[in-house]
Design an enzyme around this catalytic site. Structure first.
Site, short mmCIF file in Angstrom:
data_model
loop_
_atom_site.label_atom_id
_atom_site.label_comp_id
_atom_site.label_asym_id
_atom_site.label_seq_id
_atom_site.Cartn_x
_atom_site.Cartn_y
_atom_site.Cartn_z
N GLN A 191 38.78 34.49 -27.40
CA GLN A 191 37.61 34.27 -26.54
C GLN A 191 37.71 32.96 -25.76
O GLN A 191 36.70 32.32 -25.47
CB GLN A 191 36.33 34.31 -27.37
CG GLN A 191 35.95 35.69 -27.85
CD GLN A 191 35.67 36.64 -26.69
OE1 GLN A 191 35.17 36.25 -25.65
NE2 GLN A 191 36.02 37.91 -26.87
N SER A 192 38.90 32.58 -25.37
CA SER A 192 39.11 31.33 -24.65
C SER A 192 38.56 31.37 -23.23
O SER A 192 38.96 32.21 -22.42
CB SER A 192 40.61 31.01 -24.61
OG SER A 192 40.90 29.98 -23.69
#
Length: 337
Positions: A85-86
């Site tokens: 989820q960067s």
């Protein structure tokens, strides 16, 4: 591509967004806190969540200079890494799509059965995605090196951007962000006492700290750790700030200049906290602004805790930097709001 020229240095820059981002007074948030009996500073929000690329976020400022350096070096492929989820990976993929570069995202962990949040957006921008099937940073770094070697072997020109975009080239974008913020504050007749932000890999923190010193401002950076502990992160921020300071002929920093509060990190990176969720809900109801549970929600929780404790004087102006990250809401907090 154009070069951004300062008095000291010309930095290759790939323009990716419209600037400046807004600086907004949070009057209704102030009113909500006043009803609790808190002693209030004037609270402003620096809206880097509104930067105009792929749902925004302050990492765009890093990428203008990191990718500017890559283009100047003749790069064909960009390699970077992060968690599934960067925000940084999402924005790197989008920026590469805009600039005609091939992006390679090396992600910790395994491929989820359903792509949500940042991962869903990253996929839309067309990068190659490599999952390490491990949460270890060393494994991810080794995988990034393998991608570089493979590209070199086929005659490509790879360029690596570190996790979070936190190298001196990227952090320079936040030196400029401080100049922008101070000019906006001056337009409001304000003298900023403190800038509150989430700090994870240190680039935003280091860049803004250096920018303040270059500008002769005595405002401080109140950083809230959201990934590494404050003890682990402080040396990274100090190193980056001194790299920037050396290039800009700014007086170097010492350890006491790095102010990082570790009280809001909770169980760790990417793990929502009750304080962060409360802060997200208060801000949304008061201002119609959405924060995220990984970065900005925790930093906002830190700001609210300090305001409630009377840490800021009533005649002070404080800026909370909204660094973006709202897509994580659709992955990290399913069904909890």
């Amino acid at each position: 591509m154009e070069a951004y020229q300062t008095d000291e240095i010309a930095h290759p820059r790939a323009r990716l967004t419209a600037l400046p981002s807004p600086l907004q007074r949070a009057l209704r948030l102030e009113a909500a806190l006043a009803r609790e009996g808190a002693r209030l500073p004037r609270i402003y929000i620096k809206r880097d969540d509104l930067l105009s690329l792929a749902f925004g976020g302050n990492k765009i400022r890093n990428l203008e200079f990191s990718l500017g350096a890559a283009l100047a070096a003749g790069a064909t492929d960009i390699i970077t890494g992060g968690r599934v989820q960067s925000n940084h990976c999402r924005l790197t993929a989008a920026a590469c799509a805009r600039l005609g570069l091939r992006a390679h995202l090396v992600l910790s962990g395994s491929e989820p059965p359903v792509a949500t949040g940042n991962l869903l957006l990253s996929r839309l921008f067309g990068p190659a995605i490599i999952y390490t099937n491990s949460d270890e940073r060393a494994v991810r770094n080794a995988a990034m090196n393998e991608v570089v070697a493979s590209l070199q072997a086929t005659g490509q020109r790879p360029y690596t951007i570190p996790v979070g975009g936190s190298d001196a080239a990227g952090a320079y974008g936040h030196v400029l962000a401080v100049r922008e913020l101070l000019a906006q504050a001056e337009g409001y007749g304000e003298r900023i006492a403190a800038i509150v932000l989430a700090t994870a890999t240190g680039g935003t923190h280091a860049g803004m700290l250096t920018g303040l010193r270059q500008a002769g401002s005595d405002a401080r950076i109140d950083g809230f750790a959201v990934a590494k502990s404050a003890v682990e992160l402080a040396p990274d921020v100090l190193r980056l700030a001194n790299e920037l300071a050396a290039g800009l002929d700014v007086q170097p920093f010492a350890a006491p200049d790095i102010l990082i509060d570790g009280s809001m990190i909770g169980a760790g990176y990417g793990v929502p906290t009750a304080a962060g969720q409360e802060a997200i809900e208060i801000l949304a109801a008061a201002e119609g602004v959405v924060a995220d549970p990984v970065y900005t929600g925790k930093a906002l929780a830190g700001l609210l805790a300090r305001v409630r404790a009377g840490a800021y004087a009533a005649n002070e102006a404080v800026v909370w930097v909204h660094t973006g990250g709202a897509p994580a809401l659709f992955a990290e907090l399913p069904g909890t709001m």
